[in-house]
Design an enzyme around this catalytic site. Structure first.
Site, mmCIF file in Angstrom:
data_model
loop_
_atom_site.group_PDB
_atom_site.id
_atom_site.type_symbol
_atom_site.label_atom_id
_atom_site.label_comp_id
_atom_site.label_asym_id
_atom_site.label_seq_id
_atom_site.Cartn_x
_atom_site.Cartn_y
_atom_site.Cartn_z
ATOM 1 N N GLU A 143 0.782 -1.127 -0.277
ATOM 2 C CA GLU A 143 0.283 -0.149 0.026
ATOM 3 C C GLU A 143 0.753 1.557 -0.125
ATOM 4 O O GLU A 143 0.572 2.173 -0.558
ATOM 5 C CB GLU A 143 -0.664 -0.213 1.321
ATOM 6 N N ASN A 170 1.242 4.503 -3.078
ATOM 7 C CA ASN A 170 0.866 5.749 -3.095
ATOM 8 C C ASN A 170 1.638 6.261 -3.292
ATOM 9 O O ASN A 170 1.508 7.063 -4.081
ATOM 10 C CB ASN A 170 0.693 5.642 -1.314
ATOM 11 N N ARG A 215 -9.064 3.591 -7.342
ATOM 12 C CA ARG A 215 -8.799 3.319 -6.138
ATOM 13 C C ARG A 215 -9.512 3.826 -4.955
ATOM 14 O O ARG A 215 -10.585 4.376 -5.455
ATOM 15 C CB ARG A 215 -7.779 4.659 -5.759
HETATM 16 N N1 LIG Z 1 3.527 9.063 -0.619
HETATM 17 C C1 LIG Z 1 1.841 10.014 -0.222
HETATM 18 N N2 LIG Z 1 2.033 11.372 -1.550
HETATM 19 C C2 LIG Z 1 1.173 11.715 -1.621
HETATM 20 N N3 LIG Z 1 -0.172 11.759 -1.505
HETATM 21 C C3 LIG Z 1 -0.272 10.582 -0.751
HETATM 22 C C4 LIG Z 1 0.195 9.907 -0.426
HETATM 23 N N4 LIG Z 1 -0.138 8.112 -0.042
HETATM 24 C C5 LIG Z 1 -0.932 9.218 0.143
HETATM 25 N N5 LIG Z 1 -1.747 10.023 -0.113
HETATM 26 C C6 LIG Z 1 -2.761 10.743 -0.241
HETATM 27 O O1 LIG Z 1 -3.980 10.752 1.066
HETATM 28 C C7 LIG Z 1 -5.309 9.874 -0.313
HETATM 29 C C8 LIG Z 1 -5.248 8.055 0.554
HETATM 30 O O2 LIG Z 1 -4.673 7.314 0.091
HETATM 31 P P1 LIG Z 1 -4.884 5.776 0.490
HETATM 32 O O3 LIG Z 1 -5.577 5.264 1.323
HETATM 33 O O4 LIG Z 1 -4.257 5.123 0.180
HETATM 34 O O5 LIG Z 1 -6.096 5.622 -0.996
HETATM 35 P P2 LIG Z 1 -5.710 5.308 -2.349
HETATM 36 O O6 LIG Z 1 -4.740 5.265 -2.619
HETATM 37 O O7 LIG Z 1 -6.505 4.691 -2.337
HETATM 38 O O8 LIG Z 1 -6.372 6.852 -3.162
HETATM 39 C C9 LIG Z 1 -4.589 9.292 -1.512
HETATM 40 O O9 LIG Z 1 -5.835 9.440 -2.382
HETATM 41 C C10 LIG Z 1 -3.783 10.471 -1.370
HETATM 42 O O10 LIG Z 1 -4.576 12.030 -2.173
HETATM 43 MG MG LIG Z 2 -3.412 3.576 -1.446
#
Ligand SMILES: Nc1ncnc2c1ncn2[C@@H]1O[C@H](COP(=O)(O)OP(=O)(O)O)[C@@H](O)[C@H]1O
Ligand SMILES: [Mg+2]
Lengths: 149, 109
Positions: free
Chosen positions: A48, A52, A106
């Site tokens: 995960e 990301n 997502r």
């Molecule tokens: N490494 C990262 N850099 C920038 N934004 C991030 C990062 N990790 C997560 N995010 C932000 O946090 C949100 C939630 O992440 P997550 O729970 O993994 O859901 P998803 O990846 O399905 O959108 C993402 O939609 C993104 O906007």
């Molecule tokens: Mg994610």
């Protein structure tokens, strides 16, 4: 607490590297003699965090992802996944289950999965500069599970 | 790895294989959607018996197929989940959208 052993790796933010990071970190953590279950939990959470970086942090380019793994005598595994990508404007909102900044398929469950499969998840982010996610998982190990059975 | 698609007059079964992550999910998605659009079956079955790893990309994969199936009037079953996969799907509330069933327990295990 000083770690027993540490491993640092850097990969390009290409999706083909998702499985490579899972395999590399779990092979390293095998020194703590984890159960299959414990390793699967760690792999899922790590997947995960790395995804990301690829999907969000470096959405429109290829950047570097740093993965720093530490193993402790107590059986603790700590993995820090760091990018120098776009950063998260509102970390509290990002951590909410089902919240996603992008549409498509997502599910917004990445952080919820990390929290469910690890003992501790810490997120630090600076908007415009990057994000670091630290996962901690306590390994009880196969010996422990044997004697408990 | 692309899924095997198994057809009967009333169903399309996608036998998913290997690891399901963000990298592999897109190929699987396309193969299933092509079969769904072509056959418009009453039932779509997603079989996880040959799956070795999933993260939340598998949730997206199931949800997305559910949406398309609903448009086409197909029901969705997710079968042969192990305990871990089941736990992940429940985290997303997928049991409200599709019928989720675990791997058959072996009687003498
Ligand atoms: N490494 C990262 N850099 C920038 N934004 C991030 C990062 N990790 C997560 N995010 C932000 O946090 C949100 C939630 O992440 P997550 O729970 O993994 O859901 P998803 O990846 O399905 O959108 C993402 O939609 C993104 O906007
Ligand atoms: Mg994610």
């Amino acid at each position: 607490m000083t770690p027993l052993n540490e491993m640092r790796m850097t990969v390009d933010s290409r999706s083909v590297n998702e499985s490579y990071v899972r395999v590399a970190v779990s092979a390293f953590a095998a020194q703590l003699d984890p159960t299959v279950e414990e390793i699967s939990d760690l792999k899922t959470a790590l997947s995960e965090a790395v995804t990301n970086c690829i999907v969000h942090a470096y959405a429109d380019r290829v950047g570097r992802i740093n993965i720093h793994t530490q193993l402790f005598e107590t059986g603790l595994v700590r993995v820090r996944i760091r990018d120098r990508g776009c950063g998260i404007p509102d970390v509290k909102q990002a951590l909410e289950p089902l919240w996603s900044s992008v549409g498509g398929e997502r599910a917004g469950l990445g952080f919820a999965v990390m929290e469910s499969f690890c003992d501790k998840v810490r997120v630090r982010s600076t908007y415009g500069r990057g994000t670091s996610v630290t996962l901690e998982k306590q390994i009880q190990g196969r010996e422990h599970n044997k004697s408990a059975a | 790895m692309p899924p095997d698609i198994i057809l009967t007059p009333i169903s399309v079964t996608a036998l998913l294989r290997g690891e399901i992550d963000h990298h592999s999910a897109s190929g699987m998605r396309k193969a299933i959607d092509d079969a769904l659009n072509k056959h418009k079956p009453p039932l779509l079955r997603l079989d996880f018996s040959q799956v070795t790893f999933i993260d939340s990309s598998a949730i997206g994969l199931v949800m997305g197929r559910y949406r398309l199936a609903r448009e086409l009037g197909s029901r969705v079953q997710v079968v042969n989940l192990n305990e871990r996969y089941y736990r992940l799907m429940r985290l997303a509330g997928l049991e409200k959208l599709a019928r989720l069933t675990l791997k058959e327990q072996r009687l003498n295990a």
